[in-house]
Write a protein that holds these residues in place. Structure first.
Motif, PDB file in Angstrom:
ATOM      1  N   GLN A 180       0.952  -0.906  -0.047  1.00  9.97           N
ATOM      2  CA  GLN A 180       0.318  -0.276  -0.318  1.00  9.97           C
ATOM      3  C   GLN A 180       0.863   0.616  -0.048  1.00  9.97           C
ATOM      4  N   TYR A 181       0.564   2.182  -0.259  1.00 13.26           N
ATOM      5  CA  TYR A 181       1.120   3.705  -0.301  1.00 13.26           C
ATOM      6  C   TYR A 181       1.427   3.593   1.775  1.00 13.26           C
ATOM      7  N   GLY A 182       3.050   3.894   1.976  1.00 11.52           N
ATOM      8  CA  GLY A 182       3.544   3.403   2.955  1.00 11.52           C
ATOM      9  C   GLY A 182       3.494   5.362   3.672  1.00 11.52           C
ATOM     10  N   SER A 183       3.920   5.125   4.638  1.00 10.01           N
ATOM     11  CA  SER A 183       3.908   6.286   5.529  1.00 10.01           C
ATOM     12  C   SER A 183       4.455   7.446   4.960  1.00 10.01           C
ATOM     13  N   ILE A 184       4.868   8.704   4.826  1.00  9.25           N
ATOM     14  CA  ILE A 184       5.623   9.225   4.227  1.00  9.25           C
ATOM     15  C   ILE A 184       7.115   9.165   4.990  1.00  9.25           C
TER      16      ILE A 184
ATOM     17  N   PRO B 255       8.873   3.599   6.743  1.00  6.12           N
ATOM     18  CA  PRO B 255       8.220   3.288   7.946  1.00  6.12           C
ATOM     19  C   PRO B 255       7.791   3.095   9.121  1.00  6.12           C
ATOM     20  N   GLY B 256       7.029   2.256   9.616  1.00  9.74           N
ATOM     21  CA  GLY B 256       7.349   2.349  11.425  1.00  9.74           C
ATOM     22  C   GLY B 256       8.761   2.359  11.756  1.00  9.74           C
TER      23      GLY B 256
ATOM     24  N   CYS C 296       3.297  10.567  -3.179  1.00 12.04           N
ATOM     25  CA  CYS C 296       3.796   8.879  -2.857  1.00 12.04           C
ATOM     26  C   CYS C 296       4.141   8.649  -2.130  1.00 12.04           C
ATOM     27  N   GLY C 297       3.486   9.042  -1.101  1.00 14.63           N
ATOM     28  CA  GLY C 297       3.674   8.058   0.105  1.00 14.63           C
ATOM     29  C   GLY C 297       5.302   8.236   0.383  1.00 14.63           C
TER      30      GLY C 297
ATOM     31  N   HIS D  60       8.277   2.372  -0.223  1.00 11.52           N
ATOM     32  CA  HIS D  60       8.168   1.745   0.673  1.00 11.52           C
ATOM     33  C   HIS D  60       8.390   0.286   1.251  1.00 11.52           C
TER      34      HIS D  60
ATOM     35  N   LEU E 140       5.075   3.442  15.534  1.00 10.78           N
ATOM     36  CA  LEU E 140       4.794   4.743  13.815  1.00 10.78           C
ATOM     37  C   LEU E 140       4.258   3.651  13.134  1.00 10.78           C
ATOM     38  N   PRO E 141       3.475   4.686  11.934  1.00  7.61           N
ATOM     39  CA  PRO E 141       2.492   3.816  11.173  1.00  7.61           C
ATOM     40  C   PRO E 141       3.388   3.243  10.335  1.00  7.61           C
TER      41      PRO E 141
END
Lengths: 395, 395
Positions: free
Chosen positions: A54-58, A61-62, A261-262, A266, B8-9
């Motif tokens: 999916q679109y990732g956290s900007i 990823p955590g 982009c996200g 990602h 974090l997300p």
């Protein structure tokens, strides 16, 4: 349809027949972690499922951000807060992204000299005015930098940033001495100069730990430090990280490109997160150090034994490169065709300068070939230098 | 260490409690091809080994380029030559990369209006002067575009490029009519206007084949077409392609960033190449069409039954979105809080305009939720519009 009959290439590197290609700062393919990536993909897809696609956290990823925070905390004197850290599509992308928010065409940027030739290209593509700041065997000469900044100020120019590789530099292998690190940070803080610290060789320290990063020593906001998985894991991943002030990180993560982009890379970031969390990253870095340390020694020993008088080099404490100063009058651009004819290639020192400097120097990478090839290459290079010098005397 | 207690997300999307989030143009996670990626990773690493992890060939890895050439040849009236094609880190990255070589701050760029709001942000970040060119249910109104170009010329301004989504547009779902496609290409060729054709929804055509791309209809160099694996495979991959004139492709592939990076997303590109070559990409696109077609119909049917008089929309032939024109005086920015209170969200039309237009319109995405949720959301939206209109009358 394409008229090609040959298949298009998969990789960037081109091995020419009968040449030991010491010009390329690429890792040895046989050391790249194919099995680790297989395992990590399985782990990441099992753990994250569709979240990996999916679109990732900007900011990234955590799990990778949290691993980076913990690792930096364990290695350095401070850890980045969540607003001081982001995942990047590699150090080159990060450099370009920083320039896009910090500079306008025509701005003045100081660059360590010599420095990574392709970073110079990225800076030049932004149409910045580059001012060299000389480095010696202890890295950037901070007193001269101070003079440059003062001279620029007298012309009414305020340099916005300094690009430097203070730890196991490309091309010289040098490390900035600790006193100079402190003085550089003071200067930058006083002048409002953003230090762009290219720190991609940190994990490849062969003689004990790398010196502390400028980022870890400086007040927040003074240094943007570019980290990368290219050197300690694999360059084809195009993945890295940035530790910098919250304002700068926020400008990049708040821009339109990442909004669209996200996370910038990602899927790969989550796979690499699995590499990191399982301990494979540290194992891979150790494996690379174990492989490259004897290559560095083999090359340096062979060079010490073979190079003609008047050649000088320092054995680097880490990284990929050995930087050779040639005897006065020996032009590495002219030496290159002869060396290649003898079966060894390098990059001439001029590539790493913007002012025509570096003629009497050259860069060798010791990462791509095993020891025996490096020893053979050292002999070929020494022979080419001797022949070239002989021809010059008789010419 | 971080002071966060919450992890974090991982992903960008945030699902708020009790709201059907029709504002997000994201795919349904349950449709993302986790197993395909597992298989493709295995195939790519088995076939390419360490080549998958080395610096990649700058225009993209040969196998993916060759697959793209063959696929485009099979779908369109011409195939790109090897110098007209490159792999990108997604359409947004490609747009930004094109702008970096084609534009300077202050340049004039025409933008279809309404258009993708985050492309507008990417353009604005480059500090370009954006001039809207209106679109209707048949896409860009080319006669008005001609007038805008002529008016700009009278002011001494030459627009460098036009950004448009001619096929299943974001936000309207509209397709540019074929006559307009021809006329647009003629105009662009005559004016030296580069058409930036954002073509990421092509594979999601629900009522037969998508119309021919502008790129396929135009002489070389007139159109730069942005393709993407985000919509037909997975957005987290950050992978796409570009078909454009050899000069433009050469400017990007010849720049410092890619010289330093090698292929911009090499590892992922080789994994996706395995997805493509095994036929999984076509299977996944078909699967998405089969999933999204009934969602589009469910949403449109429910909207037709529920929306108050004065609302209008066209059922889109493809893509992600339905664009609703509200009755005169109904401001979607003011409607939004009420709609969210009732349990449905959308993006107000103003987001897709640069001139304050679009107040009486809104965008819904039908990709993220199954039919039943869409039907429920349509009723909630209709109710919110009715309440809002009632309050305005009595207010």
């Amino acid at each position: 349809m394409s008229s090609n009959v040959m298949p298009l290439p998969v990789v960037q590197f081109v091995q020419r027949p009968s040449i030991v290609e010491l010009g390329w700062g690429h890792p040895d393919p046989s050391l790249l972690p194919v099995e680790m990536m297989r395992r990590a993909t399985e782990a990441a897809l099992s753990r994250h499922g569709s979240d990996a696609l999916q679109y990732g956290s900007i900011p990234g990823p955590g799990p990778l951000l949290e691993w980076l925070q913990a690792r930096i905390a364990g290695q350095e004197s401070r850890a980045p807060g969540t607003e001081e850290l982001m995942v990047t599509a590699g150090a080159s992308w990060a450099l370009d992204a920083i320039l896009s928010v910090v500079t306008d065409p025509g701005d003045t940027i100081l660059v360590e000299s010599p420095t990574y030739h392709l970073a110079l290209r990225i800076l030049q593509d932004r149409r910045l005015r580059l001012v060299p700041a000389p480095a010696d065997a202890d890295g950037l000469v901070v007193e001269v930098l101070e003079e440059r900044v003062a001279a620029l100020r007298r012309e009414g120019r305020r340099p916005k940033a300094l690009y430097t590789i203070p730890t196991f530099a490309n091309p010289t292998g040098a490390c900035l001495a600790e006193g100079r690190r402190r003085r550089l940070i003071e200067l930058a803080a006083a002048e409002g100069l953003l230090i762009l610290e290219d720190d991609v060789y940190r994990d490849l320290a062969y003689d004990g730990a790398a010196p502390p990063s400028l980022w870890s020593m400086a007040p927040p906001g003074v240094v943007a430090r570019l980290g990368s998985f290219s050197k300690c894991l694999a360059p084809g991943l195009r993945l890295g990280w940035l530790t910098a002030g919250p304002d700068l990180v926020g400008q990049i993560t708040g821009g339109g490109l990442l909004d669209s982009c996200g996370g910038i890379n990602h899927y790969t970031a989550l796979v690499v997160s699995a590499v990191c969390e399982g301990g494979d990253l540290d194992r891979q870095a150790e494996r690379l150090r174990e492989a490259y340390r004897p290559r560095r020694e083999a090359l340096c020993d062979a060079l010490r034994g073979a190079l003609p008088e008047g050649c000088r080099f320092e054995q680097p404490g880490g990284g990929f490169f050995v930087w050779i100063s040639l005897p006065p009058g020996v032009d590495s651009e002219k030496l290159l065709p002869r060396a290649e004819a003898e079966g060894v290639s390098f990059l001439p020192g001029t590539r790493f300068h913007i002012d025509g400097g570096g003629r009497e120097s050259l860069r060798l990478a010791f990462t791509l070939y095993p020891e025996a090839e490096l020893v053979r290459a050292a002999a070929l290079l020494a022979g080419a230098i001797r022949s070239h010098m002989r021809d010059r005397r008789s010419g």
